[in-house]
Scaffold this active site. Structure first.
Site, PDB file in Angstrom:
ATOM      1  N   SER A 238       0.844  -1.184   0.000  1.00  0.00           N
ATOM      2  CA  SER A 238       0.000   0.000   0.000  1.00  0.00           C
ATOM      3  C   SER A 238       0.883   1.238   0.000  1.00  0.00           C
ATOM      4  O   SER A 238       2.119   1.142   0.014  1.00  0.00           O
ATOM      5  CB  SER A 238      -0.912   0.008   1.228  1.00  0.00           C
ATOM      6  OG  SER A 238      -0.144   0.163   2.410  1.00  0.00           O
ATOM      7  N   LYS A 239       0.255   2.407   0.027  1.00  0.00           N
ATOM      8  CA  LYS A 239       1.001   3.658  -0.065  1.00  0.00           C
ATOM      9  C   LYS A 239       1.948   3.868   1.111  1.00  0.00           C
ATOM     10  O   LYS A 239       2.908   4.626   0.997  1.00  0.00           O
ATOM     11  CB  LYS A 239       0.021   4.830  -0.168  1.00  0.00           C
ATOM     12  CG  LYS A 239      -0.698   4.888  -1.515  1.00  0.00           C
ATOM     13  CD  LYS A 239      -1.641   6.073  -1.596  1.00  0.00           C
ATOM     14  CE  LYS A 239      -2.338   6.109  -2.946  1.00  0.00           C
ATOM     15  NZ  LYS A 239      -3.316   7.225  -3.027  1.00  0.00           N
ATOM     16  N   ARG A 240       1.669   3.217   2.233  1.00  0.00           N
ATOM     17  CA  ARG A 240       2.585   3.401   3.368  1.00  0.00           C
ATOM     18  C   ARG A 240       3.958   2.775   3.099  1.00  0.00           C
ATOM     19  O   ARG A 240       4.926   3.067   3.792  1.00  0.00           O
ATOM     20  CB  ARG A 240       1.979   2.816   4.646  1.00  0.00           C
ATOM     21  CG  ARG A 240       1.915   1.295   4.693  1.00  0.00           C
ATOM     22  CD  ARG A 240       1.382   0.817   6.041  1.00  0.00           C
ATOM     23  NE  ARG A 240       1.276  -0.621   6.101  1.00  0.00           N
ATOM     24  CZ  ARG A 240       0.251  -1.319   5.644  1.00  0.00           C
ATOM     25  NH1 ARG A 240      -0.764  -0.692   5.090  1.00  0.00           N
ATOM     26  NH2 ARG A 240       0.218  -2.641   5.729  1.00  0.00           N
ATOM     27  N   HIS A 241       4.033   1.914   2.087  1.00  0.00           N
ATOM     28  CA  HIS A 241       5.317   1.315   1.706  1.00  0.00           C
ATOM     29  C   HIS A 241       6.065   2.174   0.691  1.00  0.00           C
ATOM     30  O   HIS A 241       7.168   1.833   0.272  1.00  0.00           O
ATOM     31  CB  HIS A 241       5.103  -0.084   1.131  1.00  0.00           C
ATOM     32  CG  HIS A 241       4.504  -1.058   2.106  1.00  0.00           C
ATOM     33  ND1 HIS A 241       3.212  -1.518   1.989  1.00  0.00           N
ATOM     34  CD2 HIS A 241       5.013  -1.623   3.227  1.00  0.00           C
ATOM     35  CE1 HIS A 241       2.961  -2.348   2.983  1.00  0.00           C
ATOM     36  NE2 HIS A 241       4.026  -2.426   3.741  1.00  0.00           N
ATOM     37  N   GLY A 242       5.463   3.284   0.263  1.00  0.00           N
ATOM     38  CA  GLY A 242       6.085   4.136  -0.749  1.00  0.00           C
ATOM     39  C   GLY A 242       5.204   4.191  -1.983  1.00  0.00           C
ATOM     40  O   GLY A 242       4.012   3.883  -1.945  1.00  0.00           O
TER      41      GLY A 242
END
Length: 477
Positions: A238-242
């Site tokens: 997800s976006k929390r991984h970049g």
């Protein structure tokens, strides 16, 4: 043998995700490996969330990756009449029924089932209803009440579902819009799709779709459900991984060849081989070598792979692709000899095109300031003398890397100055930095007039106290 036909069917409700791109790639590779067709279908029935910018991004990203489709794009929003015809056929054949239950009744049904410890599913109260009141209705598929439906998955083998757990799913909502599980069956059947390769988050939909294929009298395609892609913490990517959108990596200066190579290796392998050309991927790809375990998206591995491709591509090609990134740096330059020579010096160093453009900036504009620590350490009085002598000496020698280096080393010996200190003084004068490609490569790219001009500019700073030199610098020079 029947022609292999695969498809990629994204919804234009977001930018093309890394996971979607891998699904598209595996479908494209499977079709190409078997000499078949790759179909693109846009599932845009959710008109409230579908946007033109997302559609453009999907099409651009697929084209950038080189995943060119053989048919399409087809748009579900333009096929509504087909879905209505198929729903009416199921109604006429007694394989579907009208459901008049209100949202309030369905919610009450759900709460009662949960309170009684049962799975919340439709209780079938309209299944045997004979009357047709003048009320809004949805159309439900009449699913088998017993037995099992078996998914013959090409990756997982047999996966069995009990029909009593499947529910009478809605195929057309009360507002007349068809549902995903219904339209995907109609589309895949009419488009002759032979292999449905998709993420395993769709696995629970598959038995319902198989029942619909059979009810409509269409052949059931073969299914392969790909494991999810996880972040480095082994949670769903997800976006929390970049960055998770393909276009974000394009904007960061990644090469499509590197991205395709990396996506192919996310859950697929061929021995210990890491680097694959597109032709090799087409030749070697098979579902047998797709892992049953989730793949981990590692940005550092992708960055390493991108650096490899930047090094290996012809400098002329990298120079061409670098132009828009240089423009972002405020540098307008033609695709000429100077740019190509500059690229050659940076290919071993840059990991992305964006990074290369930043590194290349000094080639096209003289320093407006100098690295402060470098000034304090290397712009000494001895260095000032060396720069003056070196500037005069290079006016009388051929402007080649070999001749420049020979002249440089001779002067270092004559003036008894360390080659490292002299080299850093010249590098700082030419680039404003203490780190750059090889000094004589840099001089070769800049050319004699620009080298002399930059040395003269640096001489206004060199050999003076750092704070005074900084104060006297003309802004924007």
């Amino acid at each position: 043998m029947k022609e292999v036909r695969t498809r990629f069917a994204p919804s234009p409700t977001g930018y093309l995700h890394i996971g979607g791109a891998r699904t598209a790639l595996f479908n494209w590779l499977f079709a190409r490996h078997h000499g078949g067709k790759f179909v693109l279908r846009i599932e845009d029935t959710d008109r409230s969330r579908s946007r033109e910018e997302f559609l453009a991004d999907i099409l651009d990203s697929l084209s950038w990756l080189g995943l060119h489709w053989d048919e399409g794009p087809y748009f579900q929003s333009q096929r509504m009449e087909l879905y209505r015809e198929h729903a009416e056929r199921l109604l006429d054949e007694g394989k579907a029924y009208r459901c008049y239950c209100t949202p309030e009744e369905l919610e009450e049904m759900r709460k009662r089932a949960l309170a009684e410890g049962r799975k919340p599913k439709y209780d079938g109260r309209c299944r045997y209803r004979k009357d047709q009141p003048d009320l809004p209705y949805a159309i439900r598929f009449k699913a088998p009440l017993d037995g099992v439906t078996v998914v013959e998955d090409l990756l997982r083998g047999k996966v069995t579902f009990r029909n009593e757990e499947l529910d009478d799913l809605i195929i057309v909502r009360s507002d007349g819009t068809p549902t995903y599980n219904f339209v995907v069956v109609v589309d895949d059947a009419l488009m002759g799709i032979t292999h449905v390769i998709r993420g395993d988050d769709h696995l629970n939909n598959t038995p319902r779709q198989i029942l619909l294929y059979r009810a409509l009298g269409y052949p059931v395609p073969k299914f392969a459900h790909l494991p999810l892609i996880l972040g480095t913490d082994r949670t769903r990517l997800s976006k929390r991984h970049g960055a998770t959108a393909v276009s974000a990596y394009r904007e960061m200066g990644y090469l499509p060849e590197a991205m395709v190579n990396y996506l192919a290796r996310l859950g697929w392998s061929y021995g210990d081989q890491e680097i694959f050309s597109l032709g090799e991927l087409v030749e070697k790809f098979s579902l047998e070598n797709v892992s049953k375990s989730p793949a981990v998206f590692d940005p550092e591995k992708l960055l390493w792979l991108n650096a490899h491709y930047i090094k290996e591509e012809p400098p002329e090609e990298i120079a061409r692709r670098l132009l828009p990134f240089l423009k972002e740096e405020g540098i307008e330059v033609n695709l000429g000899e100077k740019l190509i020579k500059a690229v050659k010096t940076l290919q071993p160093r840059a990991k992305t095109l964006k990074e290369m453009a930043s590194q290349a900036a000094f080639y096209f504009r003289p320093p407006t300031s100098y690295d402060q620590k470098g000034v304090e350490k290397f712009f000494t009085e001895r260095a000032s003398e060396f720069l003056e002598r070196f500037k005069e000496a290079i006016k009388g020698v051929p402007f080649t890397e070999e001749a420049l280096e020979a002249t440089f080393r001779r002067l270092c010996d004559e003036l008894e100055i360390k080659t490292k200190d002299a080299a850093q003084a010249v590098r700082l004068a030419l680039t404003g930095r203490t780190v750059s490609p090889g000094l004589f490569e840099v001089m070769d790219v800049l050319g004699p007039e620009e080298v002399i001009k930059r040395i003269e500019l640096a001489q206004t700073v060199c050999g003076r106290p750092a704070h005074a030199a900084e104060a006297d610098r003309t802004p924007g020079v």
